[in-house]
Design an enzyme around this catalytic site. Structure first.
Site, mmCIF file in Angstrom:
data_model
loop_
_atom_site.group_PDB
_atom_site.id
_atom_site.type_symbol
_atom_site.label_atom_id
_atom_site.label_comp_id
_atom_site.label_asym_id
_atom_site.label_seq_id
_atom_site.Cartn_x
_atom_site.Cartn_y
_atom_site.Cartn_z
ATOM 1 N N HIS A 68 -48.126 53.604 -14.959
ATOM 2 C CA HIS A 68 -47.791 55.031 -15.346
ATOM 3 C C HIS A 68 -48.674 55.956 -15.526
ATOM 4 C CE1 HIS A 68 -43.740 53.586 -14.925
ATOM 5 N NE2 HIS A 68 -43.806 52.883 -16.009
ATOM 6 N N ASP A 85 -39.849 43.076 -15.466
ATOM 7 C CA ASP A 85 -38.587 43.833 -15.779
ATOM 8 C C ASP A 85 -37.419 43.941 -14.626
ATOM 9 O OD1 ASP A 85 -40.498 45.270 -14.468
ATOM 10 O OD2 ASP A 85 -40.509 46.782 -16.278
#
Length: 370
Positions: free
Chosen positions: A178, A305
């Site tokens: 990110h 995830d």
């Protein structure tokens, strides 16, 4: 570890560090509520424990690469903010027992047609000019952990580039995908995968590097960094941004810009995507990688995830599915010029399964590379 029989595949190099342990006591703000960060030291600890118990991995310490490879990707002002935010905050009276999160963010709309003031001298006050969310706190050990995470990633890349086997794994914490050129967020401070891709270009002589991102969340930072470049392909499978963090990037319409047009490929996925559907989407995405024909190790931004019980995501992969995902990626890499992979840890927050998921993925990846 005991030596493996000659008929067995060579142990995979795994790079890790204790420096991440100081990046602890983290909090984030979610919908106005203060909660403990899902991104915690135990994630890396559980993965390392499982890899050691498996026995097919050489667990190694990273070497130091300095700031140069980071500055090849990130603005020096971002590094300065990460370096000094905690010490400046504490010097200004911040409670050292509490994580620091900026409370004011300099958005583009703030200045409008005005000429914005120079950033404050105090790094903790300028942190909001480089952060895009309230999920990326700073504590006393954050800077050391972020730099060590880069060293872990680069050590994995150097091991593969140096001939220590076709696969190496960087147990990176904090994660990285990110983080953009001059922006941190999403638990990420420096973009490990982007730094490795650029290092492979500059230091290992590669002309074309491909990054495959299989974390649940779109790697907005990696995409932004290479948006206008044709020498780095970015392929990402992730939750549809219509419902999934970071919300503002990751659509199929985003394909890169300028010289980089066509070198970004996003695959947003519906909720409860199962292993079979995921494998189908991944195989199609990997066709893009094969057509790109990278001449460097394939860089994998690896997130767990996507797991069916992940507490902050909504896909439905099982532990067994990760073996197949790894095998698919390994086969694509094996068919290319470099025939190798550098896998770098990103997200994954189901602590009871993250170690088994890592073993399954890396085992499948190794099988695919044979």
């Amino acid at each position: 570890m005991n030596a493996e029989p000659a008929t067995e595949p060579a142990a995979v190099c795994v790079f890790r560090t204790d420096a991440h342990l100081g990046h602890d006591g983290l909090i984030e703000l979610v919908a106005g509520r203060e909660v403990p960060c899902w991104e915690s030291p135990r994630r890396a600890m559980e993965i390392e424990r499982a890899l050691r118990a498996h026995g097919g991995f050489r667990v190694l310490e990273p070497r130091a690469f300095g700031r140069g490879p980071i500055l090849a990707i990130h603005d020096s002002e971002l590094l300065d903010a990460v370096d000094r935010a905690w010490t400046d905050a504490v010097a200004a009276g911040h409670d050292p027992s509490r994580a620091y999160i900026p409370d004011t963010f300099r958005l583009d709309g703030y200045a409008g047609p005005m000429s914005p003031l120079p950033l404050p001298d105090a790094a903790h006050l300028r942190l909001g000019a480089f952060c895009f969310d309230t999920a990326t706190p700073v504590v006393a050990g954050t800077a050391a952990a972020a730099y060590a995470s880069v060293d872990v990633a680069l050590s994995a890349a150097a091991a593969v580039a140096g001939g220590d086997g076709p696969l190496a794994y960087g147990l990176c914490r904090p994660p990285g995908h990110h983080a953009a050129r001059r922006m941190l967020g999403g638990y990420c401070y420096f973009n490990n995968a982007a730094i490795v891709a650029e290092w492979l270009r500059r230091e290992a002589g590669a002309r074309r590097v491909a990054i495959v991102d299989v974390d649940y969340h779109h790697g907005n930072g990696t995409q932004q960094i290479f948006w206008e470049r044709a020498d780095v392909l970015y392929v990402s499978l992730h939750g549809d941004p219509a419902r999934a963090y970071p919300y503002f990037s990751g659509s199929t319409a985003e394909r890169g810009g300028g010289a980089g047009t066509g070198f970004t490929h996003n695959v947003p996925l519906p909720a409860r995507t199962t292993g079979d559907a995921y494998a189908t989407a991944l195989a199609r995405a990997l066709d893009r990688v094969a057509a790109f024909d990278p001449d460097a190790p394939l860089v994998v931004s690896l997130g767990f995830d996507t797991f069916e019980r992940d507490p902050i995501s909504d896909l439905a992969l099982t532990t067994d599915d990760y073996t197949g995902v790894g095998r698919l990626i390994g086969r694509t890499a094996a068919a290319g010029g470099a025939r190798s992979v550098v896998a770098l840890q990103e997200g994954g927050y189901a602590l009871d399964a993250i170690g088994a998921n890592a073993v399954a993925f890396l085992t499948g990846l190794q099988e695919g590379l044979r």
